[in-house]
Motif scaffolding. Structure first.
Motif, PDB file in Angstrom:
ATOM      1  N   LYS A  46      17.977  28.431  59.005  1.00  0.00           N
ATOM      2  CA  LYS A  46      19.085  27.508  58.778  1.00  0.00           C
ATOM      3  C   LYS A  46      18.704  26.039  58.945  1.00  0.00           C
ATOM      4  O   LYS A  46      19.382  25.166  58.437  1.00  0.00           O
ATOM      5  CB  LYS A  46      20.221  27.820  59.749  1.00  0.00           C
ATOM      6  N   VAL A  77      25.420  22.271  58.063  1.00  0.00           N
ATOM      7  CA  VAL A  77      26.022  22.765  59.302  1.00  0.00           C
ATOM      8  C   VAL A  77      25.360  22.105  60.510  1.00  0.00           C
ATOM      9  O   VAL A  77      24.129  22.063  60.606  1.00  0.00           O
ATOM     10  CB  VAL A  77      25.881  24.301  59.406  1.00  0.00           C
ATOM     11  N   GLY A 105      30.478  31.055  64.216  1.00  0.00           N
ATOM     12  CA  GLY A 105      29.043  31.121  64.428  1.00  0.00           C
ATOM     13  C   GLY A 105      28.528  32.543  64.509  1.00  0.00           C
ATOM     14  O   GLY A 105      29.069  33.448  63.884  1.00  0.00           O
ATOM     15  N   VAL A 130      25.406  31.087  68.849  1.00  0.00           N
ATOM     16  CA  VAL A 130      25.255  29.919  67.984  1.00  0.00           C
ATOM     17  C   VAL A 130      26.659  29.546  67.527  1.00  0.00           C
ATOM     18  O   VAL A 130      27.356  30.340  66.910  1.00  0.00           O
ATOM     19  CB  VAL A 130      24.366  30.216  66.756  1.00  0.00           C
ATOM     20  N   GLU A 131      27.065  28.333  67.856  1.00  0.00           N
ATOM     21  CA  GLU A 131      28.405  27.844  67.533  1.00  0.00           C
ATOM     22  C   GLU A 131      28.281  26.767  66.451  1.00  0.00           C
ATOM     23  O   GLU A 131      27.522  25.806  66.613  1.00  0.00           O
ATOM     24  CB  GLU A 131      29.038  27.252  68.788  1.00  0.00           C
ATOM     25  N   GLU A 132      28.997  26.932  65.353  1.00  0.00           N
ATOM     26  CA  GLU A 132      28.984  25.938  64.282  1.00  0.00           C
ATOM     27  C   GLU A 132      30.008  24.858  64.624  1.00  0.00           C
ATOM     28  O   GLU A 132      31.210  25.105  64.610  1.00  0.00           O
ATOM     29  CB  GLU A 132      29.280  26.608  62.945  1.00  0.00           C
ATOM     30  N   THR A 154      23.457  25.868  70.077  1.00  0.00           N
ATOM     31  CA  THR A 154      22.989  27.188  70.479  1.00  0.00           C
ATOM     32  C   THR A 154      22.839  27.224  71.986  1.00  0.00           C
ATOM     33  O   THR A 154      22.222  26.330  72.575  1.00  0.00           O
ATOM     34  CB  THR A 154      21.625  27.508  69.831  1.00  0.00           C
ATOM     35  N   SER A 178      24.989  22.821  64.376  1.00  0.00           N
ATOM     36  CA  SER A 178      25.145  23.967  65.274  1.00  0.00           C
ATOM     37  C   SER A 178      24.710  23.629  66.687  1.00  0.00           C
ATOM     38  O   SER A 178      23.795  22.833  66.899  1.00  0.00           O
ATOM     39  CB  SER A 178      24.283  25.142  64.797  1.00  0.00           C
TER      40      SER A 178
END
Length: 172
Positions: free
Chosen positions: A123, A156, A39, A47-49, A160, A158
């Motif tokens: 995104k 994606v 991320g 922000v983590e995918e 956050t 995500s």
């Protein structure tokens, strides 16, 4: 009738573990955290995918595969949102398109779109946001989104985590 494959893939524990790890992550984030393996991060946010599909081409077969991947990512988001709603109550929805539009509006140039909303608005279109209980370090929030930056790029999901007040539902 729910597609059994989507119901299977949408099982939230795999993503919930990653969200819980994100919540346990130390703050504040530093510039060294800016691009990490799963991320993005910056001062006061990460922000983590949670899920990333494959890339796509510009043909009909891939268009259908992309739609399927988007449905799967949305199902994953819905399943995870159900668990988070049980924890913290219903989320509110942020219109990220209004933030994207404001980022390109010359009249709003004096009022830039703050991160991570500027990044997220490039995104995804919608962000589901839960204000988090104040643990003594000030307000923060968790958001979930599904998006695709361009039609040939991956879909994606995500999560956050950000310091500060919950973002406005839309930027006027």
């Amino acid at each position: 009738m729910t597609d059994p494959f989507i119901a299977y893939v949408a099982d939230p524990p795999q993503h919930l573990d990653r969200v819980d790890a994100l919540l346990a992550d130390p703050r504040p984030y530093t510039p060294a955290d800016a691009d990490h393996a799963t991320g993005h991060a910056g001062p006061g946010y990460r922000v983590e995918e949670l899920y990333v599909s494959r890339d796509f081409r510009h043909d009909e077969e891939d268009r259908q595969a992309c739609e399927r991947e988007h449905d799967l990512a949305e199902a994953r988001l819905a399943a995870l949102a159900e668990v988070l709603t049980a924890r913290w109550g219903s989320p509110h929805t942020v219109d990220l398109f209004s933030y994207l539009r404001a980022g390109y509006d010359w009249e709003c140039a004096a009022r830039p779109v703050p991160e991570p909303l500027a990044l997220l608005s490039c995104k995804a279109v919608t962000l589901h946001v839960w204000p988090l209980p104040d643990g003594g370090a000030g307000p923060r929030w968790l958001g979930l989104s599904v998006g695709q930056e361009d039609k040939e790029l991956p879909v994606v999901l995500s999560a956050t985590l950000a310091d500060g007040p919950v973002p406005a539902r839309r930027l006027a």
